[in-house]
Design a protein around this motif. Structure first.
Motif, PDB file in Angstrom:
ATOM      1  N   CYS A 135       0.838  -1.203   0.000  1.00 24.41           N
ATOM      2  CA  CYS A 135       0.000   0.000   0.000  1.00 24.41           C
ATOM      3  C   CYS A 135       0.875   1.256   0.000  1.00 24.41           C
ATOM      4  O   CYS A 135       0.628   2.206  -0.746  1.00 24.41           O
ATOM      5  CB  CYS A 135      -0.915  -0.030   1.222  1.00 24.41           C
ATOM      6  N   LYS A 156      -8.747   6.977  -1.652  1.00 27.06           N
ATOM      7  CA  LYS A 156      -8.301   7.441  -0.335  1.00 27.06           C
ATOM      8  C   LYS A 156      -7.465   8.718  -0.446  1.00 27.06           C
ATOM      9  O   LYS A 156      -7.189   9.370   0.554  1.00 27.06           O
ATOM     10  CB  LYS A 156      -7.454   6.370   0.354  1.00 27.06           C
ATOM     11  N   ILE A 196      -6.227   2.330  -3.474  1.00 25.06           N
ATOM     12  CA  ILE A 196      -5.927   3.520  -2.668  1.00 25.06           C
ATOM     13  C   ILE A 196      -6.284   4.827  -3.352  1.00 25.06           C
ATOM     14  O   ILE A 196      -6.223   5.878  -2.710  1.00 25.06           O
ATOM     15  CB  ILE A 196      -4.437   3.532  -2.256  1.00 25.06           C
TER      16      ILE A 196
END
Length: 800
Positions: free
Chosen positions: A549, A639, A636
Motif C-alpha cells: 500500500c 483514499k 488507494i
C-alpha cells in the motif's frame, strides 16, 4: 431500597458539560477503582456462545458495565453502540460489527480514552499501544489521556469486576516506552535502523526530502518481522522498469485503440461525418480530441498487479486419452475407475455415445481446453436418469485426476523471500480449510473450525451443491487504512480474507461464497490475528500488504524517496518446495504432493489438487484456488481525496440505537435495524455495583423460536416430525393450524399484539420471511417465519 436505572454507553463523544468540566470527568474516571458487574441474568445466553465468542462477550459487558458507572450524559445516546449489540446472537453477526480484539477502547470525551483488557494484560505495552492504534488511524489524533482498566470474572457468583490500573498520557503511548518508534528516513542506513526496531508499520508521512516512518514492536522474537530483503523485493516489484520495447508496444496498442474509436465515431455520428466532408473538422482535430478525452497512460505509473496465486492447470492430453479409453472399453482403465463391468445399462449408454465421446476427446486435445468436456457435463447436469448421473460422475473424476495447481507470481516475486511468504500463507490457508494432513489439530487455535467441520443446514444444500468451487484470497482491507494529505495511517491489521464461489461447470461466473466457505473464511477474516499468533508468517503477510500500500501511494505521488531500495541485492533463485522442506520455523509442515514442473512444461512450482477426506454431508472433494492480491492503484486512489481533520470517532452506518426516557417502563437503549426490534439493554444501580439486564425484542424472540424448532429436530426427540413438537416449546399460548405440517399461526407470550406465521418446507418464494433455519440432516424440515399483526392474522384465517 429503590433501584436507580441508568443508561449504558459504549462510545460517547464529549457532551458540552464534559468539555466545560474536564477535571470532573477525569477525576470520576480515575476514582472508579473497582466496579462490580452482576451478569447473572445474562449467563444463560452466555452459555450458548462458542468458546471464542465467550471471551469477546465478557469484554463487551465489562466495558458496558464500566460505562454505566461514569454517569455520562445520555443526550447523544442515539449515536451510542451504532454498530454493535451487547448480546452476540449468531444470526445477527452480518448485521452488526461487534468488536473482536483482546481489548476494548472508548472515548468518553475528546481528551479521555478508556481501555479495558483482561486481567494481567495491562502491563503488555505493545498490546495497549495496538488497541490505541486501532482508533488513531481513523481519527488522525492522539488522546490526551488513556485510562487503563483490567477485568476479571468470578463464575461462581457470576460477577465481572473491573479494576482501575493507571492513567497514561496519550503521547507516551507513542514513545519507545510503549515499543513505538519513529524515524526520519533519508537513506538506506536510516531505513535499516527503523525496520530492525519494529514488526508492525503504522505510519508513513512523506515530505519533500525525507519520509517519516512510525511503527511498533509487538513481538519479542523476530518471527513476525519483515527483513530488508522482503521489503526491497516488494519495492522493486512495484517499480519494475518498463523496457523501451515494451513501451513501444504499449504506445502502438494505444494508437490502434484511438483509431478504432475514431472509426466508431464517424460511423455512428452523421454530423461529424458531414463536418469532416465539408472541412469544418479535420481528422487530426478529431483524433486530438479523442486523445484528450482518453489520454495515454504511462505503463510505469499505471495499474500494478502484484501478488501470488495457485491457479488450476489441466493435463489435456491425459484427459483426452482417458476419454478414448472409455470409448475403447479399456477394461483395465474401467476397472481402475471402480466402474462395474457388469453394469449392463451403463455399458449400453457408453456404446450409444461412443462417437460423441471420441469427438470430445479430440477437441480437448486439439484446443488444449476444457470447454468441450464442460459442454457435455452441462447437458448431464441435474439429470434424473441414474445412468447419466453415473456417467457425469465418471467425467468429473477424469477431469479431477488430470487437474493440478501451478504457482503464478504477479510482479518480480518469483524465487524471492517475499514470494515464499505469499506462497506459504496461501497454501497453508487451503491446507487448514480442508484439514489436509491433520493441519488444524497442530494449530490449537481457539474456535477454529475447518470447512468439513462446518455443517451445512439443509436450507443451503441446493446452492452448496451447485457452487462447490471456492476461490479464496487475501487482500488489502480498505477500511483499515486512511490517507490524510501527506500521511498514511494503518490499523494494526490491514489484511482481510475474501471468498467467492462458483459452479465448476461455469468457470469464472462467481457469486457470494457458499455457506460452508462463507462460515469458514468469515471466521478467519474476523480472527486474522488469532491465526497469526499461531503462525507468525501471517503477520509477515500483513506487513507485506501494508508495504504494498505504501509503495502504491508513493508511486501515485511520483515519489522516489525510497529508490535506495534498488541497491538491495535480492535473491531470486528460491524454489518453494525446497524452501518449504528446509525452513524449520514454519508451523505447518505437511506432506505436500509436489509435481515436477517439467512434466507440464511449467516455469513455476506445481502440485496435485489438495482435497479433504470424504465426510457424511455430501462426500465431495473441494477445489480451492486463489491466492494473495497485494495493494493496487484502485485500492488507494479514492483514499487520496482531501479529508477534513477528524477528531472524533468516524461515524458508521449500521445498527440504530434509540434512547428511551427514565419515565418509560423499560429504560435503557433499544436496538433496532431495518424496522426490526432486537431488544432493550440497561443497567440497574445496586448497593455494591450494577446489574446488567437484557429484554429480548420481538425479532430476537422470533429467531429463538425457529432455533428451538431446529434444535428439537436435531435431537430427534419424540414428536420431532409432527405437531407435538409445539408442546416442547416454552411461552407458547396458542397454535392455529392452517395447513397440516405446512402453515401455522402461533401466539407467543413474549410478542404482544402480533402472531408468528410459520411455514414449513415452503417451496415458493421465501424472500418475505426474515427468519429461516433448518437442521443438517436429510429428514430435517426447513422452517420459515415472520410476524403478522392481528388484522393480518384475521384476514389470513378468514373463511378457513
Amino acid at each position: 431500597m429503590k433501584k436507580i436505572i441508568i443508561f449504558v454507553v459504549l462510545f460517547l463523544p464529549a457532551a458540552n458539560k464534559c468539555a466545560a468540566e474536564p477535571d470532573t470527568l477525569f477525576n470520576r474516571i480515575i476514582n472508579q477503582k473497582k466496579t462490580n458487574i452482576d451478569i447473572s441474568e445474562l449467563m444463560p445466553f452466555y452459555e450458548t456462545l462458542s468458546v471464542d465468542e465467550k471471551s469477546e462477550q465478557l469484554r463487551d459487558w465489562a466495558m458496558y458495565g464500566l460505562d454505566s458507572q461514569f454517569y455520562i450524559s445520555s443526550n447523544k445516546s442515539a449515536d451510542v453502540l451504532r454498530d454493535s449489540i451487547p448480546m452476540r446472537y449468531s444470526y445477527l453477526k452480518n448485521k452488526t460489527k461487534n468488536d473482536i480484539s483482546p481489548g476494548r477502547i472508548k472515548f468518553v470525551s475528546d481528551n479521555d480514552c478508556v481501555v479495558i483488557v483482561q486481567q494481567d494484560k495491562a502491563k503488555d505495552k505493545s498490546l495497549i499501544g495496538s488497541i490505541i492504534d486501532r482508533n488513531t488511524f481513523q481519527t488522525n489524533s492522539i488522546p490526551k489521556f488513556v485510562h487503563i482498566f483490567e477485568y476479571s470474572v468470578d463464575f461462581s457468583s457470576n460477577v465481572l469486576t473491573v479494576f482501575y490500573i493507571q492513567t497514561v498520557p496519550g503521547r507516551q503511548i507513542y514513545s519507545q516506552d510503549y515499543n513505538y518508534y519513529e524515524k526520519e528516513v533519508k537513506n538506506i542506513d536510516d531505513f535499516k535502523d527503523f525496520i530492525e526496531k519494529i514488526d508492525n508499520i503504522t505510519k508513513v508521512q512523506w515530505e519533500e526530502k525525507y519520509i517519516i516512518f512510525g511503527g511498533r514492536k509487538c513481538n519479542e522474537n523476530n518471527m513476525s518481522a519483515l527483513f530488508l530483503e522482503h521489503i526491497a523485493a516488494l519495492y522493486q516489484a512495484y517499480n519494475m522498469p518498463i523496457s523501451s520495447e515494451k513501451e513501444r508496444h504499449y504506445k502502438n496498442e494505444y494508437e490502434y485503440f484511438i483509431n478504432q474509436k475514431y472509426n466508431e465515431i464517424i460511423s455512428s455520428d452523421k454530423k461529424i461525418r458531414k463536418d469532416l466532408t465539408t472541412g469544418k473538422l479535420t481528422k487530426s482535430q478529431l483524433l486530438s480530441e479523442i486523445r484528450k478525452r482518453i489520454p495515454y497512460t504511462d505503463p510505469s505509473k499505471g495499474e500494478s498487479n502484484i501478488g501470488f496465486s495457485l491457479d488450476p492447470g489441466f493435463n489435456y492430453i491425459g484427459m483426452s486419452e482417458d476419454l478414448l479409453k472409455i470409448s475403447q472399453k479399456d477394461s483395465q482403465f474401467i476397472n481402475s475407475q471402480l466402474i462395474n463391468p457388469q453394469d449392463t445399462e451403463f455399458n449400453v449408454y457408453i456404446a450409444s455415445n461412443i462417437n460423441n465421446i471420441v469427438s470430445i476427446a479430440k477437441k480437448i486435445k486439439e484446443q488444449s481446453g476444457l470447454e468441450p468436456l464442460l459442454v457435455m457435463r452441462r447437458k448431464l447436469d441435474g439429470s434424473g436418469n441414474p445412468v447419466e448421473r453415473r456417467f457425469d460422475d465418471l467425467l468429473q473424476h477424469i477431469e479431477m485426476r488430470n487437474s493440478y495447481q501451478h504457482a503464478r507470481y504477479d510482479g518480480m516475486l518469483q524465487g524471492t523471500q517475499t514470494g515464499m511468504v505469499l506462497f506459504y500463507t496461501d497454501l497453508t490457508a487451503k491446507l487448514m480449510a480442508l484439514n489436509y494432513d491433520d493441519a488444524v489439530s497442530k494449530s490449537n487455535v481457539t474456535g477454529f473450525r475447518t470447512m468439513i467441520d462446518i455443517k451445512v443446514p439443509k436450507l443451503y444444500w441446493s446452492d452448496f451443491m451447485k457452487m462447490s468451487q471456492t476461490r479464496l484470497w487475501f487482500g488489502l482491507r480498505q477500511e483499515n487504512f486512511e490517507i490524510y494529505s501527506n500521511k498514511l495511517l494503518f490499523s494494526p491489521t490491514a489484511t482481510r480474507v475474501y471468498a467467492a464461489s462458483s459452479n465448476p461447470l461455469f468457470p469464472g461466473k462467481e457469486t457470494k461464497p457458499n455457506f460452508q466457505s462463507g462460515e469458514f473464511l468469515g471466521w478467519w477474516d474476523l480472527h486474522y490475528s488469532a491465526i497469526a499468533d499461531y503462525e507468525p508468517q501471517y503477520y509477515k503477510l500483513d506487513q507485506i500488504q501494508k508495504w504494498g500500500c505504501i509503495f502504491t501511494v508513493l508511486k501515485v505521488k511520483n515519489s522516489h524517496l525510497l529508490d535506495f531500495l534498488f541497491q538491495v541485492q535480492v535473491s531470486r533463485n528460491l524454489d518453494f518446495e525446497t524452501w518449504y522442506k528446509n525452513t524449520d520455523y514454519l508451523k505447518n509442515k505437511s506432506n505436500i504432493p509436489f509435481i515436477d514442473k517439467n512434466k507440464y512444461n511449467r516455469k513455476t512450482e506445481c502440485l496435485e489438487l489438495i482435497s479433504s477426506r470424504n465426510y457424511m454431508l455430501m462426500g465431495q472433494n473441494f477445489f480451492l484456488y486463489g491466492g494473495v492480491s497485494l495493494a493496487s492503484r484502485k485500492d488507494i486512489i479514492d483514499k487520496l481525496s482531501p479529508k477534513k481533520e477528524i477528531k472524533k470517532h468516524v461515524e458508521k452506518s449500521g445498527l440504530k440505537v434509540d434512547k428511551t426516557t427514565l419515565n418509560q417502563a423499560k429504560p435503557g437503549l433499544n436496538y433496532k435495524s431495518d424496522n426490526k426490534n432486537y431488544g432493550n439493554f440497561y443497567a440497574e444501580k445496586q448497593k455494591d455495583g450494577i446489574k446488567l439486564k437484557w429484554n429480548k425484542g420481538e425479532d430476537i424472540i422470533l429467531n429463538d423460536f425457529i432455533d428451538a424448532l431446529v434444535s428439537i429436530q436435531q435431537k430427534k426427540a419424540a414428536g420431532y416430525k409432527d405437531e407435538s413438537i409445539f408442546l416442547s416449546l416454552a411461552n407458547i399460548e396458542k397454535v392455529i393450524q392452517i395447513e397440516k405440517w405446512s402453515k401455522y399461526l402461533i401466539k407467543s407470550k413474549g410478542i404482544k399484539n402480533k402472531w408468528i406465521y410459520l411455514n414449513i418446507n415452503r417451496p415458493d418464494k421465501t424472500y418475505d420471511y426474515p427468519v429461516k433455519a433448518s437442521g443438517y440432516e436429510p429428514d430435517s424440515d426447513i422452517f420459515y417465519a415472520r410476524l403478522l399483526t392481528e388484522d393480518q392474522k384475521d384476514k389470513l384465517i378468514l373463511n378457513k
